[in-house]
Design an enzyme around this catalytic site. Structure first.
Site, PDB file in Angstrom:
ATOM      1  N   LYS A  49      44.917-106.678 -41.238  1.00 18.93           N
ATOM      2  CA  LYS A  49      43.485-106.974 -41.326  1.00 18.93           C
ATOM      3  C   LYS A  49      43.218-107.876 -42.527  1.00 18.93           C
ATOM      4  O   LYS A  49      43.366-107.462 -43.675  1.00 18.93           O
ATOM      5  CB  LYS A  49      42.646-105.709 -41.489  1.00 18.93           C
ATOM      6  CG  LYS A  49      41.160-106.027 -41.295  1.00 18.93           C
ATOM      7  CD  LYS A  49      40.231-104.950 -41.805  1.00 18.93           C
ATOM      8  CE  LYS A  49      39.983-105.052 -43.277  1.00 18.93           C
ATOM      9  NZ  LYS A  49      39.282-106.297 -43.710  1.00 18.93           N
TER      10      LYS A  49
ATOM     11  N   SER B 280      41.056-103.848 -54.318  1.00 21.13           N
ATOM     12  CA  SER B 280      40.503-103.227 -55.516  1.00 21.13           C
ATOM     13  C   SER B 280      41.141-101.862 -55.779  1.00 21.13           C
ATOM     14  O   SER B 280      41.571-101.169 -54.859  1.00 21.13           O
ATOM     15  CB  SER B 280      38.993-103.058 -55.351  1.00 21.13           C
ATOM     16  OG  SER B 280      38.719-102.207 -54.264  1.00 21.13           O
ATOM     17  N   THR B 281      41.181-101.480 -57.048  1.00 22.25           N
ATOM     18  CA  THR B 281      41.695-100.170 -57.439  1.00 22.25           C
ATOM     19  C   THR B 281      40.860 -99.072 -56.794  1.00 22.25           C
ATOM     20  O   THR B 281      41.376 -98.043 -56.360  1.00 22.25           O
ATOM     21  CB  THR B 281      41.699-100.053 -58.973  1.00 22.25           C
ATOM     22  OG1 THR B 281      42.630-101.024 -59.468  1.00 22.25           O
ATOM     23  CG2 THR B 281      42.135 -98.677 -59.440  1.00 22.25           C
TER      24      THR B 281
ATOM     25  N   GLY C 149      41.960 -98.743 -53.284  1.00 24.45           N
ATOM     26  CA  GLY C 149      43.341 -98.246 -53.350  1.00 24.45           C
ATOM     27  C   GLY C 149      43.392 -96.744 -53.558  1.00 24.45           C
ATOM     28  O   GLY C 149      44.199 -96.036 -52.944  1.00 24.45           O
TER      29      GLY C 149
ATOM     30  N   GLU D 204      48.782-102.635 -54.053  1.00 28.50           N
ATOM     31  CA  GLU D 204      48.796-103.674 -55.085  1.00 28.50           C
ATOM     32  C   GLU D 204      47.341-103.860 -55.496  1.00 28.50           C
ATOM     33  O   GLU D 204      46.546-104.368 -54.723  1.00 28.50           O
ATOM     34  CB  GLU D 204      49.428-104.942 -54.512  1.00 28.50           C
ATOM     35  CG  GLU D 204      50.006-105.830 -55.573  1.00 28.50           C
ATOM     36  CD  GLU D 204      48.978-106.809 -56.098  1.00 28.50           C
ATOM     37  OE1 GLU D 204      48.362-106.496 -57.148  1.00 28.50           O
ATOM     38  OE2 GLU D 204      48.787-107.844 -55.470  1.00 28.50           O
TER      39      GLU D 204
ATOM     40  N   CYS E 110      44.648-111.120 -59.223  1.00 33.89           N
ATOM     41  CA  CYS E 110      44.834-109.773 -59.790  1.00 33.89           C
ATOM     42  C   CYS E 110      45.641-109.838 -61.072  1.00 33.89           C
ATOM     43  O   CYS E 110      45.477-108.999 -61.947  1.00 33.89           O
ATOM     44  CB  CYS E 110      45.502-108.866 -58.775  1.00 33.89           C
ATOM     45  SG  CYS E 110      46.933-109.609 -58.002  1.00 33.89           S
TER      46      CYS E 110
ATOM     47  N   GLU F 296      38.115-105.163 -64.911  1.00 39.18           N
ATOM     48  CA  GLU F 296      38.520-106.366 -64.188  1.00 39.18           C
ATOM     49  C   GLU F 296      37.273-107.128 -63.743  1.00 39.18           C
ATOM     50  O   GLU F 296      36.400-106.573 -63.085  1.00 39.18           O
ATOM     51  CB  GLU F 296      39.350-105.975 -62.967  1.00 39.18           C
ATOM     52  CG  GLU F 296      39.844-107.185 -62.200  1.00 39.18           C
ATOM     53  CD  GLU F 296      40.754-106.820 -61.036  1.00 39.18           C
ATOM     54  OE1 GLU F 296      40.385-105.950 -60.237  1.00 39.18           O
ATOM     55  OE2 GLU F 296      41.828-107.433 -60.928  1.00 39.18           O
TER      56      GLU F 296
HETATM   57  P1  NAI Z   1      38.146-104.486 -51.555  1.00 45.19           P
HETATM   58  O1  NAI Z   1      39.240-103.655 -52.121  1.00 45.19           O
HETATM   59  O2  NAI Z   1      36.924-103.803 -51.053  1.00 45.19           O
HETATM   60  O3  NAI Z   1      38.720-105.361 -50.329  1.00 45.19           O
HETATM   61  C1  NAI Z   1      40.079-105.618 -50.078  1.00 45.19           C
HETATM   62  C2  NAI Z   1      40.382-105.380 -48.612  1.00 45.19           C
HETATM   63  O4  NAI Z   1      40.208-104.003 -48.313  1.00 45.19           O
HETATM   64  C3  NAI Z   1      39.471-106.124 -47.630  1.00 45.19           C
HETATM   65  O5  NAI Z   1      40.237-106.517 -46.519  1.00 45.19           O
HETATM   66  C4  NAI Z   1      38.452-105.067 -47.245  1.00 45.19           C
HETATM   67  O6  NAI Z   1      37.855-105.293 -45.998  1.00 45.19           O
HETATM   68  C5  NAI Z   1      39.314-103.826 -47.214  1.00 45.19           C
HETATM   69  N1  NAI Z   1      38.610-102.556 -47.403  1.00 45.19           N
HETATM   70  C6  NAI Z   1      37.437-102.325 -48.050  1.00 45.19           C
HETATM   71  N2  NAI Z   1      37.131-101.019 -48.038  1.00 45.19           N
HETATM   72  C7  NAI Z   1      38.129-100.395 -47.378  1.00 45.19           C
HETATM   73  C8  NAI Z   1      38.404 -99.029 -47.044  1.00 45.19           C
HETATM   74  N3  NAI Z   1      37.580 -98.037 -47.395  1.00 45.19           N
HETATM   75  N4  NAI Z   1      39.544 -98.742 -46.362  1.00 45.19           N
HETATM   76  C9  NAI Z   1      40.389 -99.732 -46.021  1.00 45.19           C
HETATM   77  N5  NAI Z   1      40.181-101.026 -46.296  1.00 45.19           N
HETATM   78  C10 NAI Z   1      39.072-101.365 -46.976  1.00 45.19           C
HETATM   79  O7  NAI Z   1      37.759-105.559 -52.628  1.00 45.19           O
HETATM   80  P2  NAI Z   1      36.388-106.406 -52.729  1.00 45.19           P
HETATM   81  O8  NAI Z   1      35.208-105.521 -52.510  1.00 45.19           O
HETATM   82  O9  NAI Z   1      36.518-107.592 -51.885  1.00 45.19           O
HETATM   83  O10 NAI Z   1      36.423-106.816 -54.266  1.00 45.19           O
HETATM   84  C11 NAI Z   1      35.977-105.908 -55.256  1.00 45.19           C
HETATM   85  C12 NAI Z   1      36.795-106.048 -56.510  1.00 45.19           C
HETATM   86  O11 NAI Z   1      38.145-105.709 -56.248  1.00 45.19           O
HETATM   87  C13 NAI Z   1      36.864-107.462 -57.069  1.00 45.19           C
HETATM   88  O12 NAI Z   1      35.788-107.726 -57.882  1.00 45.19           O
HETATM   89  C14 NAI Z   1      38.165-107.425 -57.816  1.00 45.19           C
HETATM   90  O13 NAI Z   1      37.957-106.900 -59.091  1.00 45.19           O
HETATM   91  C15 NAI Z   1      39.028-106.473 -57.035  1.00 45.19           C
HETATM   92  N6  NAI Z   1      39.987-107.142 -56.148  1.00 45.19           N
HETATM   93  C16 NAI Z   1      41.302-107.127 -56.464  1.00 45.19           C
HETATM   94  C17 NAI Z   1      42.208-107.786 -55.671  1.00 45.19           C
HETATM   95  C18 NAI Z   1      43.658-107.806 -55.986  1.00 45.19           C
HETATM   96  O14 NAI Z   1      44.357-108.714 -55.557  1.00 45.19           O
HETATM   97  N7  NAI Z   1      44.181-106.839 -56.679  1.00 45.19           N
HETATM   98  C19 NAI Z   1      41.802-108.540 -54.490  1.00 45.19           C
HETATM   99  C20 NAI Z   1      40.381-108.460 -54.198  1.00 45.19           C
HETATM  100  C21 NAI Z   1      39.542-107.806 -55.026  1.00 45.19           C
END
Ligand code: NAI
Ligand code: MG
Length: 486
Positions: free
Chosen positions: A191, A244-245, A248, A265, A299, A396
């Site tokens: 996804k 996001s953490t 995660g 990650e 990240c 972050e």
């Molecule tokens: P997010 O963690 O919500 O999104 C990442 C992925 O997870 C997307 O595909 C999203 O649709 C999916 N997702 C969201 N909620 C989920 C759930 N409950 N169960 C399974 N999958 C789910 O991150 P978001 O809201 O886009 O960004 C928020 C913050 O996270 C950013 O401001 C940043 O600090 C951090 N982040 C860190 C990343 C990294 O590479 N470590 C990448 C993106 C965001």
């Protein structure tokens, strides 16, 4: 040609935008299930926009549990009947073919990546897409050599894996996830993030053209609920997540006590440490690359800078000067250094942190560039007078915002750098090899760069300490995460 503007430090370059004439985007994208594009059961779609122009690029299917069920059935059947029983050498040929086809279509992928996500074309062209191809090449090589990679361990695939990826490196993260899963004989439900689904869907078209057996890779689009439907599905054997953490932690709780394996990650708050004996100009370039690269949507971004006191003024002066020369604007322009912020939500998050930084007493400095009137933009920003307890030094931000602190001794900088819930990456700039080794042993970070920053290679494992994650991706460690090893 470069011509110097009246104001000493800013450049005035003629626009050199990449043409989008030959880019083929459908108006509407369906899920990719069992080798075909399939309408979502509930019939719902959402828009993906270009964050630099706010123009809608396409409509994308919104996945529900019903769609996930279909994808899991397809992946299970492909796993049992085709992929896990195919000779590994044959699997390798498909993976290799996908790598070659990404190279052939690199330009199209790069442009769509920049359109959908806002990152500068120079980065999608020179970093994201070539690295994505490299991940498939690297893993194609391992597919028939797993017994040599893990001698006496009888490596066996896990089954069906669910993979959820973020918006900062859309095709690259898809490759990080899909390539090792295929090489180890697993089948996939991926996804992509809701703001950047298009290169994954283009990859689905490519996979169709590659002749990869139906159901080996399935792509379901949607937002968090769709991701949760994958995480919760009882027939999935492993979840691989980057994001996001916060999410995660939810995923880790959900899979605890089940048979599912998991790798996470997550976020970071990397320390970039510059000693007085470093090559200062190179270090300044590395710092700029570390935090303004990809708008800080990284990240492992070097978001905390630690400068040895004796060179503080020199470094800050050079950094401010460099900030002025960064070109912010059209992601499709080859001259652009800093593109658009990926979404309105992310821009708000970044702006909120900038406000908090000011309120808590840190001193803000921003580039004087003018921002385009439409789209999501943030000026390259740095903060001085930052202390360890400041929110901008702890949390972050995921944007082009650098928090600068000073230090006197090695012990001091190590304790400051480690004073964070994260531990994904770090950077060290010094002329002394012994200092590098000393720091790399004591810094709690999964990846440490010395006299460089943001360098990636499929052969080297990537992942974090503490709240930055669980497990590794890439290299042998990343392969092991997709195998049962006895
Ligand atoms: P997010 O963690 O919500 O999104 C990442 C992925 O997870 C997307 O595909 C999203 O649709 C999916 N997702 C969201 N909620 C989920 C759930 N409950 N169960 C399974 N999958 C789910 O991150 P978001 O809201 O886009 O960004 C928020 C913050 O996270 C950013 O401001 C940043 O600090 C951090 N982040 C860190 C990343 C990294 O590479 N470590 C990448 C993106 C965001
Ligand atoms: Mg988009």
């Amino acid at each position: 040609m470069k011509t110097k503007d009246k104001s000493e430090s800013s450049w005035n370059l003629s626009p050199a935008p990449e043409s989008t004439d030959h880019i083929q985007l459908k108006k509407r994208y369906e899920h990719f299930i069992n080798g075909k594009f399939v309408k979502p059961v509930k019939g719902k779609y959402f828009a993906t926009i270009n964050p630099a122009t706010e123009v809608k690029l396409a409509e994308v299917a919104e996945g529900t549990i019903e769609d996930v069920n279909k994808a899991v059935n397809a992946a299970r059947s492909a796993y049992e009947n085709v992929w896990s029983v195919m000779p590994a050498l044959e699997r390798a040929k498909y993976i290799y073919r996908i790598a070659r086809m990404i190279q052939e279509r690199a330009k199209e992928f790069a442009i769509i990546e920049s359109l959908d996500g806002g990152k500068p074309i120079r980065e999608s062209r020179d970093i994201d897409i070539p690295l994505a191809a490299n991940h498939f090449f690297y893993h194609a090589g391992w597919a028939d050599k797993l017994e040599y990679a893990f001698p006496n361990k009888n490596p066996q695939p896990l089954g069906v894996v669910g993979q959820i990826i973020p918006w900062n490196f859309p095709l690259l993260m898809a490759s990080w996830k899909i390539a090792p899963a295929l090489a180890t004989g697993n089948t996939v439900i991926l996804k992509p993030a809701e703001t950047t689904p298009l290169t994954a869907l283009k990859l689905a078209e490519l996979i169709q053209d590659s002749g990869l057996p139906d159901g080996v890779v399935n792509i379901i689009t949607g937002a968090g609920e769709t991701g949760a439907a994958i995480v919760n599905h009882p027939e999935i054997n492993k979840i691989a997540f980057t994001g996001s953490t916060q999410v995660g932690k939810i995923i880790n709780k959900t899979v605890a006590g089940t048979q599912k394996k998991v790798t996470l990650e997550l976020g970071g708050k990397a320390a970039n440490i510059i000693f007085e004996d470093a090559a200062i100009d190179q270090a300044v370039e590395g710092i700029v690359n570390g935090i303004y690269f990809n708008q800080g949507h990284v990240c492992c971004a070097g978001s905390r800078l630690f400068v040895q006191e004796s060179i503080f003024e020199t470094v800050v002066k050079k950094l401010k000067h460099r900030l002025e020369s960064l070109i912010v604007g059209d992601p499709l322009d080859k001259n652009t250094d800093v593109g658009a912020i990926n979404s309105k939500e992310q821009l708000k998050t970044i702006n909120d942190y900038i406000e908090i930084g000011k309120q808590e007493g840190a001193l803000m400095y921003q580039s004087s560039c003018t921002l385009p009137s439409k789209g999501n933009w943030c000026k390259p920003t740095l903060f001085l007078n930052v202390s360890q307890s400041h929110t901008i030094a702890q949390e972050e931000i995921f944007g082009p915002v650098l928090a600068i602190q000073t230090f006197r001794t090695i012990e001091e900088v190590i304790s400051k750098a480690n004073n964070t819930p994260y531990g994904l990456s770090a950077g060290v700039w010094t002329d002394k090899g012994s200092k590098i080794f000393n720091l790399t042993h004591q810094l709690q970070a999964g990846v440490i760069w010395a006299n460089t920053y943001n360098k990636f290679d499929p052969a080297s494992p990537f992942g974090g300490y503490k709240e930055s994650g669980l497990g590794r991706e890439g290299g042998l460690h990343g392969l092991a995460a997709y195998l049962n090893l006895k």
